[in-house]
Motif scaffolding. Sequence first.
Motif, PDB file in Angstrom:
ATOM      1  N   ARG A  18      13.179 -40.370  20.351  1.00  0.00           N
ATOM      2  CA  ARG A  18      11.789 -39.917  20.338  1.00  0.00           C
ATOM      3  C   ARG A  18      11.417 -39.413  18.942  1.00  0.00           C
ATOM      4  N   PRO A  19      11.091 -40.323  18.025  1.00  0.00           N
ATOM      5  CA  PRO A  19      10.818 -39.937  16.636  1.00  0.00           C
ATOM      6  C   PRO A  19       9.609 -39.016  16.439  1.00  0.00           C
ATOM      7  N   LEU A  20       8.672 -39.001  17.373  1.00  0.00           N
ATOM      8  CA  LEU A  20       7.464 -38.179  17.226  1.00  0.00           C
ATOM      9  C   LEU A  20       7.567 -36.847  17.958  1.00  0.00           C
ATOM     10  N   LEU A  21       8.731 -36.480  18.426  1.00  0.00           N
ATOM     11  CA  LEU A  21       8.862 -35.340  19.327  1.00  0.00           C
ATOM     12  C   LEU A  21       8.376 -34.022  18.736  1.00  0.00           C
ATOM     13  N   ASP A  22       8.451 -33.849  17.440  1.00  0.00           N
ATOM     14  CA  ASP A  22       7.959 -32.599  16.852  1.00  0.00           C
ATOM     15  C   ASP A  22       6.547 -32.731  16.275  1.00  0.00           C
ATOM     16  N   VAL A  23       5.880 -33.851  16.534  1.00  0.00           N
ATOM     17  CA  VAL A  23       4.524 -34.073  16.023  1.00  0.00           C
ATOM     18  C   VAL A  23       3.505 -33.560  17.054  1.00  0.00           C
ATOM     19  N   PRO A  24       2.644 -32.626  16.657  1.00  0.00           N
ATOM     20  CA  PRO A  24       1.614 -32.132  17.587  1.00  0.00           C
ATOM     21  C   PRO A  24       0.665 -33.259  18.024  1.00  0.00           C
ATOM     22  N   PHE A  25       0.194 -33.174  19.267  1.00  0.00           N
ATOM     23  CA  PHE A  25      -0.711 -34.186  19.808  1.00  0.00           C
ATOM     24  C   PHE A  25      -1.946 -34.364  18.938  1.00  0.00           C
ATOM     25  N   ASP A  26      -2.497 -33.266  18.438  1.00  0.00           N
ATOM     26  CA  ASP A  26      -3.691 -33.365  17.585  1.00  0.00           C
ATOM     27  C   ASP A  26      -3.414 -34.207  16.337  1.00  0.00           C
ATOM     28  N   ASP A  27      -2.205 -34.136  15.815  1.00  0.00           N
ATOM     29  CA  ASP A  27      -1.841 -34.946  14.651  1.00  0.00           C
ATOM     30  C   ASP A  27      -1.743 -36.424  15.024  1.00  0.00           C
ATOM     31  N   VAL A  28      -1.276 -36.712  16.237  1.00  0.00           N
ATOM     32  CA  VAL A  28      -1.222 -38.106  16.711  1.00  0.00           C
ATOM     33  C   VAL A  28      -2.640 -38.663  16.791  1.00  0.00           C
ATOM     34  N   VAL A  29      -3.553 -37.879  17.358  1.00  0.00           N
ATOM     35  CA  VAL A  29      -4.954 -38.301  17.479  1.00  0.00           C
ATOM     36  C   VAL A  29      -5.571 -38.492  16.099  1.00  0.00           C
ATOM     37  N   ARG A  30      -5.336 -37.533  15.213  1.00  0.00           N
ATOM     38  CA  ARG A  30      -5.891 -37.610  13.855  1.00  0.00           C
ATOM     39  C   ARG A  30      -5.360 -38.838  13.130  1.00  0.00           C
ATOM     40  N   TYR A  31      -4.065 -39.097  13.250  1.00  0.00           N
ATOM     41  CA  TYR A  31      -3.463 -40.258  12.594  1.00  0.00           C
ATOM     42  C   TYR A  31      -4.119 -41.546  13.095  1.00  0.00           C
ATOM     43  N   ALA A  32      -4.259 -41.674  14.405  1.00  0.00           N
ATOM     44  CA  ALA A  32      -4.877 -42.876  14.979  1.00  0.00           C
ATOM     45  C   ALA A  32      -6.297 -43.059  14.466  1.00  0.00           C
ATOM     46  N   ASN A  33      -7.037 -41.961  14.399  1.00  0.00           N
ATOM     47  CA  ASN A  33      -8.422 -42.034  13.914  1.00  0.00           C
ATOM     48  C   ASN A  33      -8.468 -42.371  12.432  1.00  0.00           C
ATOM     49  N   ASP A  34      -7.668 -41.670  11.628  1.00  0.00           N
ATOM     50  CA  ASP A  34      -7.677 -41.899  10.185  1.00  0.00           C
ATOM     51  C   ASP A  34      -7.247 -43.318   9.832  1.00  0.00           C
ATOM     52  N   ALA A  35      -6.273 -43.841  10.564  1.00  0.00           N
ATOM     53  CA  ALA A  35      -5.773 -45.197  10.306  1.00  0.00           C
ATOM     54  C   ALA A  35      -6.620 -46.262  10.998  1.00  0.00           C
ATOM     55  N   LYS A  36      -7.612 -45.815  11.769  1.00  0.00           N
ATOM     56  CA  LYS A  36      -8.499 -46.726  12.510  1.00  0.00           C
ATOM     57  C   LYS A  36      -7.691 -47.694  13.383  1.00  0.00           C
ATOM     58  N   LEU A  37      -6.725 -47.137  14.103  1.00  0.00           N
ATOM     59  CA  LEU A  37      -5.863 -47.949  14.960  1.00  0.00           C
ATOM     60  C   LEU A  37      -6.565 -48.282  16.264  1.00  0.00           C
ATOM     61  N   ASP A  38      -6.488 -49.539  16.654  1.00  0.00           N
ATOM     62  CA  ASP A  38      -6.973 -49.957  17.972  1.00  0.00           C
ATOM     63  C   ASP A  38      -5.876 -49.662  18.978  1.00  0.00           C
ATOM     64  N   PHE A  39      -6.280 -49.211  20.164  1.00  0.00           N
ATOM     65  CA  PHE A  39      -5.317 -49.002  21.240  1.00  0.00           C
ATOM     66  C   PHE A  39      -6.052 -49.185  22.567  1.00  0.00           C
ATOM     67  N   ARG A  40      -5.281 -49.246  23.617  1.00  0.00           N
ATOM     68  CA  ARG A  40      -5.829 -49.493  24.955  1.00  0.00           C
ATOM     69  C   ARG A  40      -5.808 -48.189  25.752  1.00  0.00           C
ATOM     70  N   GLU A  41      -6.830 -47.994  26.561  1.00  0.00           N
ATOM     71  CA  GLU A  41      -6.862 -46.863  27.494  1.00  0.00           C
ATOM     72  C   GLU A  41      -6.497 -47.396  28.871  1.00  0.00           C
ATOM     73  N   ASP A  42      -5.478 -46.813  29.474  1.00  0.00           N
ATOM     74  CA  ASP A  42      -5.064 -47.210  30.821  1.00  0.00           C
ATOM     75  C   ASP A  42      -5.989 -46.509  31.813  1.00  0.00           C
ATOM     76  N   PRO A  43      -6.784 -47.265  32.569  1.00  0.00           N
ATOM     77  CA  PRO A  43      -7.743 -46.634  33.476  1.00  0.00           C
ATOM     78  C   PRO A  43      -7.081 -45.880  34.621  1.00  0.00           C
ATOM     79  N   THR A  44      -5.803 -46.097  34.862  1.00  0.00           N
ATOM     80  CA  THR A  44      -5.146 -45.378  35.954  1.00  0.00           C
ATOM     81  C   THR A  44      -4.696 -44.023  35.480  1.00  0.00           C
TER      82      THR A  44
END
Length: 172
Positions: free
Chosen positions: A146-172
């Motif tokens: 688990r390489p991201l285990l010490d990364v805060p969730f807000d940083d994951v969100v910020r990284y995705a936004n800053d990098a303009k990463l496309d991802f899928r939302e699971d509706p379930t």
Amino acid sequence: VVAFIRTHTLWQPGERVAIAVSGGRDSVVLLDVLASTRGLHGGELSVVTVDHGTRAGSADDAAFVEQRAESYGVPFTVHTVALGVGASEDMCRDVRLKAFSSLDVDAVATGHHARDHAETLLIRLLRGTGPRGLGGLRPKREHQVRPLLDVPFDDVVRYANDAKLDFREDPT
């Protein structure tokens, strides 16, 4: 993340690392981070996804993950099962773990981050865990890492936004 990989000896340079990618934000961030830093951590990367067959559109998610893997020049594997609507999270997790254990790799990297770690600990406390369960998620368990285990969730969100990463939302 590279320092975390080294500190916890998640893998050694040259070892084969499958990145478990569902298509969701956390796993897409993991793929981007590991692909962007592969010269530093030295893992030989591939991508694996599991299509649980629990909802319409799950094959589209697998195709999305395949496209992401191709965009990084990383080999791709899909494991397709037909659990059907109503399959529990436990059933899905068991299928994923079985798929991961069938891979010819040294490690399988998952996108668990600091919030997942805290949630796991809280759930275990509510269930009345013993001393072993108080540790929450570990950086490495058998060949799951688990390489991201010490990364805060807000940083994951910020990284995705800053990098303009496309991802899928699971509706379930």
